[in-house]
Design a protein around this motif. Structure first.
Motif, PDB file in Angstrom:
ATOM      1  N   SER A 197     -10.955 -10.500  -2.308  1.00  0.00           N
ATOM      2  CA  SER A 197     -11.821 -10.645  -1.055  1.00  0.00           C
ATOM      3  C   SER A 197     -11.959  -9.907  -0.614  1.00  0.00           C
ATOM      4  O   SER A 197     -13.113  -9.045  -0.854  1.00  0.00           O
ATOM      5  N   GLU A 198     -11.613 -10.194   1.232  1.00  0.00           N
ATOM      6  CA  GLU A 198     -13.250  -9.068   1.495  1.00  0.00           C
ATOM      7  C   GLU A 198     -13.063  -9.402   3.300  1.00  0.00           C
ATOM      8  O   GLU A 198     -11.936  -9.840   3.322  1.00  0.00           O
ATOM      9  N   GLY A 199     -12.989  -7.864   4.280  1.00  0.00           N
ATOM     10  CA  GLY A 199     -12.977  -8.636   5.334  1.00  0.00           C
ATOM     11  C   GLY A 199     -11.070  -7.800   5.230  1.00  0.00           C
ATOM     12  O   GLY A 199     -10.630  -7.010   4.596  1.00  0.00           O
ATOM     13  N   GLN A 200     -10.780  -7.883   6.959  1.00  0.00           N
ATOM     14  CA  GLN A 200      -9.442  -7.803   6.603  1.00  0.00           C
ATOM     15  C   GLN A 200      -8.365  -8.611   5.746  1.00  0.00           C
ATOM     16  O   GLN A 200      -7.106  -7.071   6.348  1.00  0.00           O
ATOM     17  N   ARG A 201      -9.302  -8.746   5.381  1.00  0.00           N
ATOM     18  CA  ARG A 201      -7.816  -9.771   4.463  1.00  0.00           C
ATOM     19  C   ARG A 201      -7.771  -9.768   3.335  1.00  0.00           C
ATOM     20  O   ARG A 201      -7.542  -9.867   2.278  1.00  0.00           O
ATOM     21  N   SER A 202      -8.844  -8.902   2.803  1.00  0.00           N
ATOM     22  CA  SER A 202      -8.513  -8.389   1.943  1.00  0.00           C
ATOM     23  C   SER A 202      -7.564  -7.825   1.194  1.00  0.00           C
ATOM     24  O   SER A 202      -6.662  -7.095   1.702  1.00  0.00           O
ATOM     25  N   CYS A 203      -7.506  -7.634  -0.750  1.00  0.00           N
ATOM     26  CA  CYS A 203      -5.677  -7.623  -1.022  1.00  0.00           C
ATOM     27  C   CYS A 203      -5.358  -6.390  -1.425  1.00  0.00           C
ATOM     28  O   CYS A 203      -6.543  -5.258  -1.043  1.00  0.00           O
ATOM     29  N   LEU A 204      -4.492  -6.097  -0.769  1.00  0.00           N
ATOM     30  CA  LEU A 204      -3.908  -4.836  -0.483  1.00  0.00           C
ATOM     31  C   LEU A 204      -3.314  -3.622  -1.800  1.00  0.00           C
ATOM     32  O   LEU A 204      -3.409  -3.143  -1.601  1.00  0.00           O
ATOM     33  N   GLY A 205      -3.184  -4.676  -2.626  1.00  0.00           N
ATOM     34  CA  GLY A 205      -2.604  -4.773  -4.234  1.00  0.00           C
ATOM     35  C   GLY A 205      -3.643  -4.152  -5.346  1.00  0.00           C
ATOM     36  O   GLY A 205      -4.393  -3.743  -5.591  1.00  0.00           O
ATOM     37  N   LYS A 206      -5.433  -3.807  -4.287  1.00  0.00           N
ATOM     38  CA  LYS A 206      -6.877  -3.866  -4.979  1.00  0.00           C
ATOM     39  C   LYS A 206      -6.229  -2.313  -5.460  1.00  0.00           C
ATOM     40  O   LYS A 206      -7.179  -2.674  -7.325  1.00  0.00           O
ATOM     41  N   ARG A 207      -5.805  -1.451  -5.447  1.00  0.00           N
ATOM     42  CA  ARG A 207      -5.493   0.100  -5.457  1.00  0.00           C
ATOM     43  C   ARG A 207      -5.063   0.134  -6.970  1.00  0.00           C
ATOM     44  O   ARG A 207      -4.945   1.178  -8.552  1.00  0.00           O
ATOM     45  N   PHE A 208      -3.660  -0.679  -6.638  1.00  0.00           N
ATOM     46  CA  PHE A 208      -2.729  -0.958  -7.898  1.00  0.00           C
ATOM     47  C   PHE A 208      -3.362  -1.635  -9.455  1.00  0.00           C
ATOM     48  O   PHE A 208      -3.037  -1.082 -10.258  1.00  0.00           O
ATOM     49  N   ALA A 209      -4.160  -2.436  -9.036  1.00  0.00           N
ATOM     50  CA  ALA A 209      -4.192  -3.249 -10.167  1.00  0.00           C
ATOM     51  C   ALA A 209      -5.793  -2.700 -10.578  1.00  0.00           C
ATOM     52  O   ALA A 209      -6.492  -2.592 -11.655  1.00  0.00           O
ATOM     53  N   GLN A 210      -6.714  -1.789  -9.743  1.00  0.00           N
ATOM     54  CA  GLN A 210      -7.572  -1.476 -10.602  1.00  0.00           C
ATOM     55  C   GLN A 210      -6.914   0.181 -11.572  1.00  0.00           C
ATOM     56  O   GLN A 210      -7.366   0.075 -12.591  1.00  0.00           O
ATOM     57  N   ILE A 211      -6.230   1.227 -10.574  1.00  0.00           N
ATOM     58  CA  ILE A 211      -5.219   2.289 -11.574  1.00  0.00           C
ATOM     59  C   ILE A 211      -4.684   0.606 -13.011  1.00  0.00           C
ATOM     60  O   ILE A 211      -4.884   1.788 -13.687  1.00  0.00           O
TER      61      ILE A 211
END
Length: 651
Positions: A552-566
């Motif tokens: 997603s994008e903006g203020q509702r972007s995924c909180l777990g993005k960094r978790f998933a990337q790593i």
């Protein structure tokens, strides 16, 4: 007889009233659609009305398609296709190309849906969260344990976001890194030990799903979910059933994640007291898993609170549940001191953990599996990735990798390009729903300002904007006779797996010695001051804003993005720094036969496996909560040590 006539007339009157109301509602919505000036297509029902849509698709639409089949040429713009919620998976950008616009309306008696594959429109809507909130009713399935950051809006969402964001901290990222290295190596040991005779893994998706569950189990909950031993094949936890429970922690969570749609439908339709009394074995199992996992989590939350009070927040509380409970305790302490910022309730902690674990583990597992499959299908890309990993890691075993030293160059390399390209082709979500707020909103569409009426539903078509050739580097198709998605982009390579499109043309073939480090998951834009541009720069392209939105994008972007990337990048690095993954050819030749083949024979044999893999890629993708490969679409794969490949010398 008189009673029958009365009932029949009443029924006719109700039917006439419903038809009349439906026609009037449709005419009103068509008038609203015309006022916007946007192109539109009329569809008979509103696809976000779950019950009506399910019935009409399963009964009316299937019957109609059997009686009056439509040609494939007409299908991309037919109402029969566009009335379903999953058309972006099958048709991608094709309907937009056929309509000659990247934004069009689907008008039904139940409402209007604005569909867009325009990156600028996506960016506008995602960036104005208060004007275009989420239609939270759609997300009831993930609120079965309590309200959370996904199922809330407005001030309630801001409350959840403020208190859950700190849980995704740098110390937790380091835990994810360590757990991923450890558990991925354990998976490889098990796979290679289990398949010593053929080295072929028949259902890698199941193993990767388990891997993701292990990683998130420990990084989120501090709960070890270990691989079964090769000798006995049993779950380690089966001998340690906790008192008062009828299922182990991993068994209850596993049942929930594999039966998510059924569980969510039941729990959001019927009260718990009724579910407990329904005489069905499946429903009883559902409630057993739901209740066991809830009580496990409640015990964990209580234990963490005691630990925080006694240990004053020791380092062992770096997992997600520890961070959430720590924030909960701190906020309550602040409230007692006069600051009115209450923490999350126990139910809200449980609700957020459920979202993080279920959504995170399924999407990560599916994405990791499909990336491995694509690399097996494209050996030349896999070989280049291995060269890059060798350059970065210098042949060091994973046990010697360092988070601070090794993660930044990995994330800023061809490894990320590979994963980004998989996400571009198959995003975890097909579309991101939004809704126009209670007042009209003005949006710039196709070069002019358009007024969108209140309560209009918006569908940000992720799969379509990801392959919109307007926003991506592309060339002619490499194999025009075998497109991946047969209705879309037939004159370019947008539907092909080409990670090199993510690399800057001036970037060197292999990583440079020095790297920009970053903590928030974003990529640096400019070289560090005082450092030559040949040494420090971002090697990856930045896509047009709004054109790449897997999180997603903006203020509702995924909180777990960094978790998933790593998690995903580290798992890929562990696997491909040591092994190669090939398409298995067991159905056509055994190991000895392959060994004695000529190069031409090996090419022909590999082509058969590649044809099967491409077919499954084209026809077996499905979507429940997230996009994933159907169980019937599994592709047998073979893990071998680097240097022992059998097909990597082919064209």
């Amino acid at each position: 007889m008189l009673l029958f006539q009365t009932l029949f007339r009443t029924w006719l009157a109700l039917v006439a009233f419903y038809i009349g109301w439906t026609c009037l509602a449709l005419l009103r919505n068509i008038r609203i659609a015309k006022a916007t000036g946007l192109k539109y297509v009329v569809v008979p029902w509103f696809s976000y009305n779950a019950l009506v849509s399910l019935f009409m698709r399963r009964v009316f639409l299937q019957l109609l398609n059997k009686v009056l089949p439509q040609s494939s040429e007409a299908s991309v713009t037919s109402w029969r296709s566009l009335v379903t919620g999953i058309w972006p998976l099958r048709f991608r950008h094709a309907p937009f190309a056929a309509f000659g616009t990247d934004t069009f309306l689907a008008v039904s008696p139940g409402g209007i849906i604005l569909n867009t594959a325009d990156a600028d429109v996506v960016s506008q809507i995602a960036g104005r969260g208060d004007d275009f909130p989420k239609p939270i009713g759609i997300y009831r399935a993930v609120s079965i344990y309590g309200m959370n950051v996904v199922t809330s809006e407005g001030e309630e969402w801001r409350h959840h976001r403020r208190l859950t964001s700190p849980a995704f901290c740098e110390s937790n990222n380091q835990l994810v890194w360590r757990e991923t290295i450890d558990r991925t190596q354990a998976m490889l040991v098990l796979l290679l030990g289990r398949y010593t005779s053929s080295k072929t893994v028949q259902h890698l998706a199941d193993d990767v799903m388990r891997l993701s569950l292990e990683i998130i189990g420990n990084a989120a909950l501090g709960q070890k979910i270990l691989w079964p031993t090769i000798e006995d094949g049993e779950e380690p936890e089966t001998q340690h059933l906790k008192a008062g429970h009828t299922m182990t922690f991993s068994a209850s969570l596993g049942y929930i994640t594999t039966n998510m749609i059924f569980m969510a439908t039941a729990l959001t339709t019927f009260p718990l007291w009724l579910i407990k009394r329904i005489p069905s074995a499946r429903v009883k199992k559902l409630y057993e898993a739901y209740d066991n996992w809830k009580r496990y989590m409640q015990d964990m939350i209580a234990e963490r609170k005691l630990g925080l009070h006694s240990e004053n927040g020791s380092p062992q509380n770096i997992d997600l549940i520890g961070q959430l409970v720590k924030g909960q305790v701190k906020n309550k302490a602040s409230a007692r001191g006069g600051v009115t910022q209450p923490g999350l309730t126990d139910t809200e902690v449980l609700g957020n953990l459920f979202v993080f674990i279920v959504a995170g583990h399924e999407t990560s597992a599916s994405s990791l599996y499909m990336t491995i499959l694509l690399l097996a299908l494209h050996p030349h890309v896999q070989k280049h990735l291995q060269e890059v990993l060798e350059h970065i890691l210098q042949g060091r075993p994973p046990s010697e990798w360092d988070y601070e030293q090794d993660l930044p160059p990995l994330m800023n390399s061809f490894l990320t390009a590979v994963w980004n390209e998989e996400l571009r082709l198959v995003s975890p979500v097909l579309s991101i729903p939004k809704v126009v707020a209670s007042s009209p909103q003005e949006v710039l569409i196709n070069g002019r300002y358009t007024i969108l009426p209140p309560d209009m539903t918006i569908r940000l078509c992720v799969s379509a904007v990801h392959v919109n050739p307007k926003y991506w580097s592309h060339g002619p198709p490499s194999d025009p006779a075998n497109p991946i998605f047969c209705h879309d982009n037939l004159d370019n390579d947008m539907e092909e797996f080409n990670p090199h499109r993510w690399m800057r043309p001036e970037a060197s073939p292999l990583p440079t010695p020095e790297w920009d480090s970053f903590k928030d998951g974003s990529m640096p834009n400019t070289p560090t001051s005082g450092t030559s541009s040949t040494q420090r720069y971002n090697r990856l392209r930045f896509p047009t804003k709004g054109s790449f939105i897997p999180f997603s994008e903006g203020q509702r972007s995924c909180l777990g993005k960094r978790f998933a990337q790593i998690e995903i990048l580290t798992a890929l690095a562990v696997i491909f720094s040591q092994y190669s993954v090939e398409l298995a050819v067991d159905d056509w030749a055994n190991d000895e036969e392959v060994k004695n083949m000529t190069r031409v024979q090996r090419q022909e044999t590999w082509n058969k496996a590649a044809k099967r893999a491409r077919y499954n890629w084209q026809n077996k993708l499905t979507c429940a909560i997230t996009v994933q490969m159907a169980s019937s679409g599994h592709v047998p794969l073979r893990f071998v040590l680097k240097g022992q490949e059998r097909f990597f010398d082919l064209d």
